[in-house]
Design a protein around this motif. Structure first.
Motif, PDB file in Angstrom:
ATOM      1  N   LEU A 242       0.824  -1.207   0.000  1.00 21.79           N
ATOM      2  CA  LEU A 242       0.000   0.000   0.000  1.00 21.79           C
ATOM      3  C   LEU A 242       0.857   1.255   0.000  1.00 21.79           C
ATOM      4  CD1 LEU A 242      -2.783   1.298   0.112  1.00 21.79           C
ATOM      5  CD2 LEU A 242      -2.715   1.101   2.613  1.00 21.79           C
ATOM      6  N   ARG A 243       1.888   1.278   0.828  1.00 21.91           N
ATOM      7  CA  ARG A 243       2.766   2.451   0.880  1.00 21.91           C
ATOM      8  C   ARG A 243       3.496   2.655  -0.436  1.00 21.91           C
ATOM      9  NH1 ARG A 243       6.758   2.071   5.689  1.00 21.91           N
ATOM     10  NH2 ARG A 243       7.436   4.033   4.744  1.00 21.91           N
ATOM     11  N   THR A 244       3.953   1.551  -1.038  1.00 22.98           N
ATOM     12  CA  THR A 244       4.651   1.662  -2.316  1.00 22.98           C
ATOM     13  C   THR A 244       3.717   2.174  -3.402  1.00 22.98           C
ATOM     14  OG1 THR A 244       6.047  -0.212  -1.686  1.00 22.98           O
ATOM     15  CG2 THR A 244       6.051   0.418  -4.003  1.00 22.98           C
ATOM     16  N   THR A 245       2.476   1.674  -3.401  1.00 27.27           N
ATOM     17  CA  THR A 245       1.495   2.118  -4.388  1.00 27.27           C
ATOM     18  C   THR A 245       1.175   3.599  -4.212  1.00 27.27           C
ATOM     19  OG1 THR A 245       0.509  -0.090  -4.455  1.00 27.27           O
ATOM     20  CG2 THR A 245      -0.820   1.729  -5.292  1.00 27.27           C
ATOM     21  N   LEU A 246       0.959   4.020  -2.970  1.00 24.12           N
ATOM     22  CA  LEU A 246       0.680   5.437  -2.713  1.00 24.12           C
ATOM     23  C   LEU A 246       1.871   6.310  -3.094  1.00 24.12           C
ATOM     24  CD1 LEU A 246      -1.185   5.203   0.718  1.00 24.12           C
ATOM     25  CD2 LEU A 246      -2.175   5.686  -1.539  1.00 24.12           C
ATOM     26  N   ASP A 247       3.080   5.805  -2.858  1.00 20.43           N
ATOM     27  CA  ASP A 247       4.282   6.531  -3.249  1.00 20.43           C
ATOM     28  C   ASP A 247       4.326   6.721  -4.764  1.00 20.43           C
ATOM     29  OD1 ASP A 247       6.778   7.701  -3.341  1.00 20.43           O
ATOM     30  OD2 ASP A 247       7.861   5.812  -3.182  1.00 20.43           O
ATOM     31  N   LEU A 248       3.989   5.642  -5.487  1.00 15.84           N
ATOM     32  CA  LEU A 248       3.978   5.715  -6.958  1.00 15.84           C
ATOM     33  C   LEU A 248       2.925   6.697  -7.454  1.00 15.84           C
ATOM     34  CD1 LEU A 248       4.937   4.571  -9.719  1.00 15.84           C
ATOM     35  CD2 LEU A 248       3.155   2.839  -9.477  1.00 15.84           C
ATOM     36  N   LEU A 249       1.706   6.576  -6.912  1.00 18.42           N
ATOM     37  CA  LEU A 249       0.598   7.399  -7.400  1.00 18.42           C
ATOM     38  C   LEU A 249       0.714   8.854  -6.966  1.00 18.42           C
ATOM     39  CD1 LEU A 249      -2.424   4.965  -6.878  1.00 18.42           C
ATOM     40  CD2 LEU A 249      -1.003   5.301  -8.912  1.00 18.42           C
ATOM     41  N   SER A 250       1.587   9.124  -5.998  1.00 17.41           N
ATOM     42  CA  SER A 250       1.779  10.508  -5.559  1.00 17.41           C
ATOM     43  C   SER A 250       2.841  11.228  -6.385  1.00 17.41           C
ATOM     44  CB  SER A 250       2.163  10.542  -4.077  1.00 17.41           C
ATOM     45  OG  SER A 250       3.433   9.921  -3.873  1.00 17.41           O
ATOM     46  N   ARG A 251       3.501  10.511  -7.273  1.00 12.53           N
ATOM     47  CA  ARG A 251       4.540  11.132  -8.106  1.00 12.53           C
ATOM     48  C   ARG A 251       3.874  11.783  -9.321  1.00 12.53           C
ATOM     49  NH1 ARG A 251      10.014   7.454  -7.592  1.00 12.53           N
ATOM     50  NH2 ARG A 251       9.661   6.786  -5.433  1.00 12.53           N
ATOM     51  N   PHE A 252       3.867  13.099  -9.310  1.00  7.17           N
ATOM     52  CA  PHE A 252       3.170  13.859 -10.338  1.00  7.17           C
ATOM     53  C   PHE A 252       3.658  13.531 -11.756  1.00  7.17           C
ATOM     54  CE2 PHE A 252       2.656  17.842 -12.833  1.00  7.17           C
ATOM     55  CZ  PHE A 252       1.271  17.843 -12.886  1.00  7.17           C
ATOM     56  N   PRO A 253       4.982  13.381 -11.992  1.00  4.63           N
ATOM     57  CA  PRO A 253       5.412  13.022 -13.350  1.00  4.63           C
ATOM     58  C   PRO A 253       4.822  11.701 -13.836  1.00  4.63           C
ATOM     59  CG  PRO A 253       7.270  13.797 -12.062  1.00  4.63           C
ATOM     60  CD  PRO A 253       6.135  13.645 -11.105  1.00  4.63           C
ATOM     61  N   PHE A 254       4.657  10.727 -12.944  1.00  5.57           N
ATOM     62  CA  PHE A 254       4.084   9.443 -13.329  1.00  5.57           C
ATOM     63  C   PHE A 254       2.628   9.610 -13.774  1.00  5.57           C
ATOM     64  CE2 PHE A 254       1.598   5.690 -12.071  1.00  5.57           C
ATOM     65  CZ  PHE A 254       2.203   4.728 -12.862  1.00  5.57           C
ATOM     66  N   ILE A 255       1.821  10.340 -12.991  1.00  6.16           N
ATOM     67  CA  ILE A 255       0.417  10.559 -13.348  1.00  6.16           C
ATOM     68  C   ILE A 255       0.307  11.353 -14.643  1.00  6.16           C
ATOM     69  CG2 ILE A 255      -1.749  11.592 -12.591  1.00  6.16           C
ATOM     70  CD1 ILE A 255      -0.960   9.066 -11.077  1.00  6.16           C
ATOM     71  N   LEU A 256       1.181  12.344 -14.795  1.00  3.98           N
ATOM     72  CA  LEU A 256       1.169  13.163 -16.010  1.00  3.98           C
ATOM     73  C   LEU A 256       1.481  12.304 -17.233  1.00  3.98           C
ATOM     74  CD1 LEU A 256       0.653  16.150 -16.531  1.00  3.98           C
ATOM     75  CD2 LEU A 256       3.112  16.537 -16.460  1.00  3.98           C
ATOM     76  N   ALA A 257       2.460  11.400 -17.100  1.00  2.00           N
ATOM     77  CA  ALA A 257       2.795  10.495 -18.201  1.00  2.00           C
ATOM     78  C   ALA A 257       1.619   9.580 -18.537  1.00  2.00           C
ATOM     79  CB  ALA A 257       4.030   9.676 -17.839  1.00  2.00           C
ATOM     80  N   CYS A 258       0.903   9.112 -17.521  1.00  2.00           N
ATOM     81  CA  CYS A 258      -0.277   8.269 -17.759  1.00  2.00           C
ATOM     82  C   CYS A 258      -1.330   9.018 -18.573  1.00  2.00           C
ATOM     83  CB  CYS A 258      -0.881   7.808 -16.435  1.00  2.00           C
ATOM     84  SG  CYS A 258       0.117   6.609 -15.523  1.00  2.00           S
ATOM     85  N   ILE A 259      -1.519  10.295 -18.260  1.00  2.00           N
ATOM     86  CA  ILE A 259      -2.511  11.093 -18.985  1.00  2.00           C
ATOM     87  C   ILE A 259      -2.095  11.256 -20.447  1.00  2.00           C
ATOM     88  CG2 ILE A 259      -3.580  13.374 -19.159  1.00  2.00           C
ATOM     89  CD1 ILE A 259      -3.316  13.586 -16.102  1.00  2.00           C
ATOM     90  N   ILE A 260      -0.800  11.551 -20.674  1.00  3.91           N
ATOM     91  CA  ILE A 260      -0.314  11.716 -22.054  1.00  3.91           C
ATOM     92  C   ILE A 260      -0.474  10.417 -22.836  1.00  3.91           C
ATOM     93  CG2 ILE A 260       1.694  12.247 -23.482  1.00  3.91           C
ATOM     94  CD1 ILE A 260       2.711  13.973 -21.137  1.00  3.91           C
ATOM     95  N   PHE A 261      -0.079   9.295 -22.223  1.00  2.35           N
ATOM     96  CA  PHE A 261      -0.247   7.994 -22.867  1.00  2.35           C
ATOM     97  C   PHE A 261      -1.714   7.727 -23.154  1.00  2.35           C
ATOM     98  CE2 PHE A 261       2.759   4.441 -23.501  1.00  2.35           C
ATOM     99  CZ  PHE A 261       3.939   5.161 -23.454  1.00  2.35           C
ATOM    100  N   GLY A 262      -2.592   8.095 -22.202  1.00  6.84           N
ATOM    101  CA  GLY A 262      -4.019   7.893 -22.407  1.00  6.84           C
ATOM    102  C   GLY A 262      -4.542   8.655 -23.604  1.00  6.84           C
ATOM    103  N   ILE A 263      -4.062   9.889 -23.804  1.00  7.45           N
ATOM    104  CA  ILE A 263      -4.489  10.686 -24.948  1.00  7.45           C
ATOM    105  C   ILE A 263      -4.012  10.044 -26.251  1.00  7.45           C
ATOM    106  CG2 ILE A 263      -4.215  12.908 -26.105  1.00  7.45           C
ATOM    107  CD1 ILE A 263      -4.123  14.210 -23.329  1.00  7.45           C
ATOM    108  N   ILE A 264      -2.754   9.590 -26.277  1.00  3.06           N
ATOM    109  CA  ILE A 264      -2.240   8.929 -27.481  1.00  3.06           C
ATOM    110  C   ILE A 264      -2.985   7.622 -27.723  1.00  3.06           C
ATOM    111  CG2 ILE A 264      -0.196   7.888 -28.540  1.00  3.06           C
ATOM    112  CD1 ILE A 264       1.508   9.909 -27.023  1.00  3.06           C
TER     113      ILE A 264
END
Length: 462
Positions: A242-264
């Motif tokens: 849970l802590r590792t997942t929250l750490d990952l999802l709290s990283r703004f560059p990671f979420i931003l990359a997911c959004i860009i990939f989602g658009i493509i």
């Protein structure tokens, strides 16, 4: 004698890893065929199963269900090391085999349309795992200067599958496009038999891949060839899941990359599920299913051509920010070219811009993925990629369904224009992403250098 034995072992390892890579690429090809073919045979499915085009589209989108429901379980299993590379690969192979079984059985009777949906869902599960495992395999089995090459070969299998999935039904089931009476039983049965043979051949190939993987695939090579492979195989994370997942999802560059990939990914969804309808409502002439399929082929061809340069640039070039910004901007430009071609009913422009958009989108996607791995070290890549697929897929579906609403209410030109606007947003977001990642890497550069020095010394001692 010992030196000769060592050279022999390296030779065996080299042959084995390339053979495993070919098998994984075959799995990607089989998955791509199953995903891309249904749009080209929507007339057949509508006539044979007595379903609407919208239901056929939803069957295609059943491919995206597993990332919505399986991301957390798969991420937990890989985090706990319950499922490792060998197990994940075999699950993929068995899922694809089961997918072809379901689709083939569904063709036995007109009341079994739901089995085709089940088969596409199983294919979606296989595709989700296939997105996560190739990078893990490349890191473990290939040295740093060959990792990009290994990943690109795997992607070539995926886009080759997309092309085969278009070309095979478009040519073998050409009668379907000429059916004026959907109750023409003779034509429908003939095409059903051809399609059944096609899926049975794919099933046989899947069985052969299954058997081969059982014999050769392994979690790690005898001698991990890279520093990252040593880190991955020896890493024991002290945080909870849970802590590792929250750490990952709290990283703004990671979420931003997911959004860009989602658009493509949304752009690909438009290509695969709506292009025939877009061309039909804009009165392009000819058979819209066949033309839409070949337009999609041109996009996949551009992706194939763009993958090796993308891998080379990622391996050799340090200025990835510039590559990513330029390529993302060009995706926007060429999506605008597609809008121009559809609006003025110029198919040559549509084909050319699709090829170019596929080419530059691969550059953008490879660079973005490389940046994601940089900001998530030391998290295991499979764990990161599973979450990456699980987040960007629903985003792509969301944007794609907005495109569907736009198509229904405003027409084909409007949905292509919507795609172009989405790509412009992706280009802006990538500039923000590049700045965020640069700041993130700068803040932890000293710490990473210390970690690398310690890991290198461990390798030397061992």
């Amino acid at each position: 004698m010992e030196q000769k034995a060592s050279e022999t072992e390296k030779c065996k390892l080299a042959r084995r890893r390339w053979f495993i890579l070919v098998l994984i690429s075959l799995l990607q090809t089989l998955s791509g065929v199953t995903f891309s073919c249904f749009g080209q045979i929507s007339n057949f499915f509508g006539a044979y199963f007595n379903v609407t085009y919208a239901q056929v589209d939803w069957m295609t989108l059943a491919f995206d269900v597993p990332p919505l429901v399986m991301t957390v379980p798969l991420a937990w299993l890989t985090y706990r090391r319950i499922l490792r590379f060998r197990a994940l690969t075999l699950v993929t192979a068995f899922s694809l085999t089961a997918a072809y079984v379901c689709i083939a059985i569904s063709l036995m009777h007109a009341d079994l349309f739901w089995l085709s949906v089940v088969g596409q869902t199983l294919n979606g599960l296989a595709a989700q795992i296939l997105m996560a495992t190739p990078s893990m395999f490349a890191v473990l089995w290939f040295p740093e200067n060959e990792i990009g090459t290994a990943i690109s070969v795997n992607l070539l299998g995926l886009f080759s599958g997309y092309i085969f999935g278009v070309i095979i039904p478009t040519n073998l089931l050409s009668k379907v496009s000429n059916v004026t009476n959907e109750h023409n039983t003779h034509v429908i049965v003939d095409d059903r038999n051809i399609l059944l043979i096609t899926f049975c051949v794919c099933f046989v190939v899947a069985i052969a891949v299954n058997i081969s993987l059982l014999l050769v695939v392994a979690d790690t090579p005898p001698n991990p060839p890279s520093l990252r492979a040593f880190e991955t195989s020896s890493l024991v994370c002290g945080k909870t899941f849970l802590r590792t997942t929250l750490d990952l999802l709290s990283r703004f560059p990671f979420i931003l990359a997911c959004i860009i990939f989602g658009i493509i990914f949304q752009a690909q969804t438009v290509e695969f599920t709506m292009m025939a309808e877009i061309l039909e409502v804009t009165s392009q002439g000819g058979n819209p299913d066949a033309i839409g399929g070949y337009v999609m082929c041109s996009y996949a061809f551009g992706c194939i051509v763009g993958t090796p340069p993308a891998a080379f640039l990622v391996n050799k070039c340090n200025n990835r920010r510039t590559i990513g910004i330029v390529s993302t901007f060009l995706v926007f430009v060429f999506s605008g070219g597609i809008t121009f071609g559809v609006f003025f009913k110029n198919l040559v422009t549509v084909y050319v811009c699709n090829i170019l958009m596929g080419f530059v989108s691969q550059l953008a996607m490879v660079v973005i993925y490389e940046m994601v791995t940089e900001v998530t070290i030391p998290m295991e890549e499979t764990f990161v990629t599973l979450w990456f697929a699980g987040i960007m897929t629903p985003m792509g579906i969301f944007f794609g369904e907005i495109g569907r609403v736009v198509l229904i209410h405003f027409g084909g030109v409007a949905v292509i224009l919507f795609q172009t606007i989405s790509m412009s947003i992706a280009a802006v977001l990538f500039v923000i992403l590049a700045h965020q990642i640069l700041s993130f890497i700068s803040s932890i550069e000293d710490e990473n250098r210390k970690t690398e020095d310690e890991s290198t010394s461990l390798i030397i001692q061992n």
